[in-house]
Design a protein around this motif. Structure first.
Motif, PDB file in Angstrom:
ATOM      1  N   GLY A 112       0.847  -1.181   0.000  1.00  0.00           N
ATOM      2  CA  GLY A 112       0.000   0.000   0.000  1.00  0.00           C
ATOM      3  C   GLY A 112       0.882   1.230   0.000  1.00  0.00           C
ATOM      4  O   GLY A 112       1.539   1.547  -0.992  1.00  0.00           O
ATOM      5  N   VAL A 113       0.911   1.931   1.164  1.00  0.00           N
ATOM      6  CA  VAL A 113       1.815   3.072   1.279  1.00  0.00           C
ATOM      7  C   VAL A 113       3.264   2.608   1.201  1.00  0.00           C
ATOM      8  O   VAL A 113       4.109   3.223   0.552  1.00  0.00           O
ATOM      9  N   ILE A 114       3.564   1.473   1.852  1.00  0.00           N
ATOM     10  CA  ILE A 114       4.921   0.908   1.845  1.00  0.00           C
ATOM     11  C   ILE A 114       5.039  -0.090   0.704  1.00  0.00           C
ATOM     12  O   ILE A 114       4.257  -1.047   0.626  1.00  0.00           O
ATOM     13  N   PRO A 115       6.010   0.068  -0.195  1.00  0.00           N
ATOM     14  CA  PRO A 115       6.157  -0.888  -1.295  1.00  0.00           C
ATOM     15  C   PRO A 115       6.608  -2.260  -0.796  1.00  0.00           C
ATOM     16  O   PRO A 115       7.281  -2.373   0.232  1.00  0.00           O
ATOM     17  N   ASP A 116       6.223  -3.310  -1.515  1.00  0.00           N
ATOM     18  CA  ASP A 116       6.578  -4.680  -1.154  1.00  0.00           C
ATOM     19  C   ASP A 116       7.916  -5.039  -1.784  1.00  0.00           C
ATOM     20  O   ASP A 116       8.050  -5.096  -3.007  1.00  0.00           O
ATOM     21  N   MET A 117       8.923  -5.281  -0.928  1.00  0.00           N
ATOM     22  CA  MET A 117      10.239  -5.682  -1.407  1.00  0.00           C
ATOM     23  C   MET A 117      10.557  -7.134  -1.068  1.00  0.00           C
ATOM     24  O   MET A 117      11.696  -7.571  -1.145  1.00  0.00           O
ATOM     25  N   GLY A 118       9.523  -7.891  -0.633  1.00  0.00           N
ATOM     26  CA  GLY A 118       9.697  -9.313  -0.388  1.00  0.00           C
ATOM     27  C   GLY A 118      10.476  -9.641   0.869  1.00  0.00           C
ATOM     28  O   GLY A 118      11.017 -10.742   0.996  1.00  0.00           O
ATOM     29  N   LEU A 119      10.501  -8.710   1.842  1.00  0.00           N
ATOM     30  CA  LEU A 119      11.263  -8.912   3.081  1.00  0.00           C
ATOM     31  C   LEU A 119      10.301  -8.789   4.256  1.00  0.00           C
ATOM     32  O   LEU A 119       9.604  -7.783   4.391  1.00  0.00           O
ATOM     33  N   PRO A 120      10.244  -9.802   5.148  1.00  0.00           N
ATOM     34  CA  PRO A 120       9.164  -9.868   6.137  1.00  0.00           C
ATOM     35  C   PRO A 120       9.358  -9.067   7.418  1.00  0.00           C
ATOM     36  O   PRO A 120       8.381  -8.725   8.081  1.00  0.00           O
ATOM     37  N   ARG A 121      10.600  -8.791   7.819  1.00  0.00           N
ATOM     38  CA  ARG A 121      10.835  -8.162   9.123  1.00  0.00           C
ATOM     39  C   ARG A 121      10.972  -6.655   8.980  1.00  0.00           C
ATOM     40  O   ARG A 121      11.783  -6.163   8.210  1.00  0.00           O
ATOM     41  N   ARG A 122      10.189  -5.925   9.771  1.00  0.00           N
ATOM     42  CA  ARG A 122      10.182  -4.462   9.721  1.00  0.00           C
ATOM     43  C   ARG A 122      10.830  -3.904  10.978  1.00  0.00           C
ATOM     44  O   ARG A 122      10.570  -4.378  12.091  1.00  0.00           O
TER      45      ARG A 122
END
Length: 264
Positions: free
Chosen positions: A64-74
């Motif tokens: 959504g606001v944050i693009p998906d880079m395929g990495l699970p831990r924030r």
């Protein structure tokens, strides 16, 4: 020109500000019209999502606001703020969010995703605050991966305040910020999935203590920038330290540096 990613309105309810004061161990004194202490904007501008729109960690799914880079831990790696004018409790407000950076790199521990958000907080026609938020995304840790060695904290402070946290404080802060990240309340998830020793104290909660100390010592803030360097667990006490040069840091019980900041 950076594209607007999100706009959220809020009235900055003084009751919520009083709840944060109590969570921080302060008397609840804020009333409508009062100036809010710096960084209290963090408990406003909620962006709730339906359960099916959350990721496994309790945060809204990326894409959504944050693009998906395929990495699970924030992780919230740090940020900086410029304080232009006081925010007042009970006043109609809006937060405009822009994505300033989004990139994927490879580091010593594997692939990393970096996202920088710029938030502008307005009341009426006045820009009161500009807040940059640096997020890092990474892969799950390997079970046998060595723990990184955190930096040693400075010991030349002029002021030092001890702070402690328990699961109730973490729950209250998560509730006030509408932060569903499970590392702050789900100890099994924190240990078994993300590899921590316990519940993780919110970086912004530690930053709030740092900002409160700096604001008091300086008699007001214009700029504040902080960086997270090591996690603090809910069962640990920490020391929030101040040096008159405008340096602020959080020192863990073993002397490690958890956060470092500069203030003016």
């Amino acid at each position: 020109m950076t594209e607007l990613a999100q706009e959220i309105s809020d009235v900055m309810d003084p009751a919520r500000a009083r709840a944060l004061q109590v969570t921080l161990g302060k008397d609840p004194t804020i009333e409508a019209g009062d100036p809010l202490p710096p960084f209290y904007h963090q408990i406003y501008f909620w962006d709730p999502h339906l359960p099916q729109d959350l990721g496994r960690d309790g945060h809204p799914k990326v894409g959504g606001v944050i693009p998906d880079m395929g990495l699970p831990r924030r992780m919230w790696a740090g940020g900086r703020m410029e304080f232009h004018a006081a925010l007042h409790a009970g006043n109609p407000s809006k937060r405009l969010t822009y994505i300033e950076k989004s990139e994927r790199k490879t580091g010593r521990t594997g692939p990393l995703g970096f996202v920088t958000l710029r938030h502008e907080v307005w009341q009426g026609e006045t820009l009161c605050l500009t807040d940059w938020q640096d997020l890092v995304y990474r892969e799950d840790p390997a079970p046998d991966a060595p723990k990184p060695t955190p930096p040693e904290a400075a010991t030349d402070e002029a002021v030092c305040e001890r702070v402690g946290f328990d699961s109730t404080v973490l729950f209250r802060y998560s509730a006030l910020t509408f932060n569903g990240h499970r590392i702050h309340y789900d100890i099994d998830y924190a240990k078994e999935i993300e590899g921590y020793q316990g519940l993780v104290v919110h970086g912004p909660l530690l930053a709030q203590h740092m900002i409160s100390l700096a604001d008091r010592e300086l008699g007001g803030l214009k700029h504040f920038a902080f960086r997270a360097t090591a996690p603090l667990m809910h069962f640990e006490e920490a020391e929030v330290c101040w040096h008159p040069e405008g340096r602020v840091w959080v020192r863990g019980p073993d002397g490690r540096q958890c956060l470092t900041a500069t203030a003016e």
